[in-house]
Write an enzyme that holds these catalytic residues in place. Structure first.
Site, PDB file in Angstrom:
ATOM      1  N   ASP A  84       0.805  -1.229   0.000  1.00 17.24           N
ATOM      2  CA  ASP A  84       0.000   0.000   0.000  1.00 17.24           C
ATOM      3  C   ASP A  84       0.835   1.275   0.000  1.00 17.24           C
ATOM      4  O   ASP A  84       1.988   1.300   0.395  1.00 17.24           O
ATOM      5  CB  ASP A  84      -0.960   0.007   1.192  1.00 17.24           C
ATOM      6  N   GLU A 142      -0.554  -1.911   5.205  1.00 13.96           N
ATOM      7  CA  GLU A 142       0.493  -1.809   6.236  1.00 13.96           C
ATOM      8  C   GLU A 142       0.434  -0.459   6.923  1.00 13.96           C
ATOM      9  O   GLU A 142       0.608  -0.366   8.134  1.00 13.96           O
ATOM     10  CB  GLU A 142       1.882  -2.021   5.620  1.00 13.96           C
TER      11      GLU A 142
HETATM   12 ZN    ZN Z   1       5.137   4.124   5.987  1.00 15.18          ZN
HETATM   13 ZN    ZN Z   2       6.648   1.448   5.193  1.00  9.68          ZN
END
Ligand code: ZN
Ligand code: ZN
Length: 400
Positions: A84, A142
């Site tokens: 992401d 993440e």
């Molecule tokens: Zn980051």
């Molecule tokens: Zn990262």
């Protein structure tokens, strides 16, 4: 497959990794829903002949390479990359700059994906030389700290082939490593990253008549400043923690006393003992201030990624492999953990493994900006290192 051969092959495909990375960089997506990214990765894996497994956690998915050597005990090592980007406007005029307005790969996850594809290509080519499996884990979300946990809940580690160990990396300037160096650390590397939300309820009224009100804005301000004492007075000075309030919303006009205040913040810690104590310490402060000033409150503590702990034995295997390939002078210990959070920690809680730093700081190339900054970029000449180390460490670990 020896180290020099893997290194040479990886250097040969560096330009291909750069092209993959640039496409991904131009098409940043955020959170769990990453359709362009997912499609692109799956197409490249199919071209490489890698078997794609099911999806876990929205656009997240697994892919597997079966080693063709016979062995009674077939183990599985996972290579993990996040997928992401950020809600951030890129300020670059580079020809591979983001084409999605307000979104940017400002953390380097585009490079992680491209390097994992590079490793997939190499391991697919070497599959006749190893036994066991390599499972690629492409993980969404993440940046919001939720992707790894979601994938685990949906069975990414327990579905066949079950995962026994894991490796992952973060490129960039996090540990200030110059281009070409890698960093390792046994034990805790990154902090547990939790979130707090506080809602304070007072009694609104006329700005000229404070005696008839309970000023939620003043209560909130007092809570913010008293929270500073949690770390300085209640946490062991030899341990580390952070309590930072990042948002504070109160009030509607200059002459109205605020009825409500809303605060949110981040709480970081490096040991599970301290982490367990923090919610109570924080609530004690909020409760004390609100009681003293006659306000009510609601307090919410949301657990994010735990402390990221690298396994000592696995990390030793990593150090040896990296030293042989890059020269020992380019494999450096990260002496202090950072207070940044990283949800790779969820995976490392389940199986041994290591998360290493891949340095890409080079001021001449303009790759020294901090992460999550509109100027952030990575040094593309180091991509082969990530692909080669994923490959070499996986092969060495599978060989026992
Ligand atoms: Zn980051
Ligand atoms: Zn990262």
């Amino acid at each position: 497959m020896n180290s020099d051969e893997i290194k040479k092959k990886a250097q040969e495909i560096n330009q291909e990794i750069v092209e993959w990375r640039r496409y991904l960089h131009q098409h940043p997506e955020t959170g769990f829903d990453l359709p362009v990214t997912e499609t692109y990765l799956k197409e490249r894996l199919q071209e490489l002949g890698v078997e794609i497994k099911k999806n876990y956690g929205g656009s997240g998915f697994a892919a597997v390479i079966q080693g063709e050597q016979e062995s009674p005990e077939k183990k599985t090592i996972a290579i993990r990359t996040d997928m992401d980007a950020l809600n951030l406007q890129e300020s670059s005029s580079r020809d591979y700059a983001s084409q999605h307005d307000g979104k940017m790969h400002g953390c380097g996850h585009d490079a992680h994906m491209a390097m994992a594809l590079g490793a997939a290509g190499l391991l697919q080519e070497y599959r006749s030389s190893f036994s066991g499996q390599v499972k690629f884990i492409f993980q969404p979300a993440e940046e919001i700290g939720e992707g790894a946990e979601a994938m685990l809940k949906e069975g990414v580690f327990t579905d066949e082939p079950e995962v026994d160990a894991i490796i992952g990396t973060h490129i960039g300037s996090i540990w200030s490593l110059p281009s070409g160096q890698v960093g390792y650390r046994k034990g805790p590397l990154m902090a547990a990253a939790d979130k707090i939300n506080i809602r304070i309820r007072g009694k609104g009224g006329h700005g000229a008549k404070p005696q008839e009100t309970v000023d939620a804005l003043v209560v909130g301000a007092e809570v913010v400043s008293s929270l500073q004492n949690v770390v300085s007075r209640r946490i062991d000075p030899l341990d580390s923690a952070v309590v930072s309030i990042g948002e504070f919303r109160a009030g509607s006009a200059f002459n109205i006393i605020a009825e409500e205040a809303e605060l949110s913040g981040t709480v970081r810690s490096l040991s599970s003992e301290t982490r367990e104590q923090l919610p109570e310490f924080i609530e004690d402060v909020i409760e004390g201030v609100c009681l003293e000033m006659g306000a009510d409150y609601e307090f919410e503590y949301t657990y994010g990624p735990p402390v990221l702990e690298n396994d000592a034995d696995f990390t030793e295997l990593f150090i040896e492999t990296a030293g042989k390939m890059l020269g020992e002078e380019n494999v450096v210990e990260i002496s202090q953990p950072t207070m940044g959070g990283e949800d790779m920690a969820f995976f490392l809680q389940e199986v041994p493994g290591t998360f290493f730093g891949l340095g890409s700081v080079n001021p001449e190339k303009g790759t020294d900006a901090p992460h999550h900054n509109p100027e952030f970029d990575v040094d593309e000449d180091v991509f082969w290192i990530g692909a080669a180390l994923f490959t070499a460490v996986a092969l060495k670990w599978l060989a026992g």
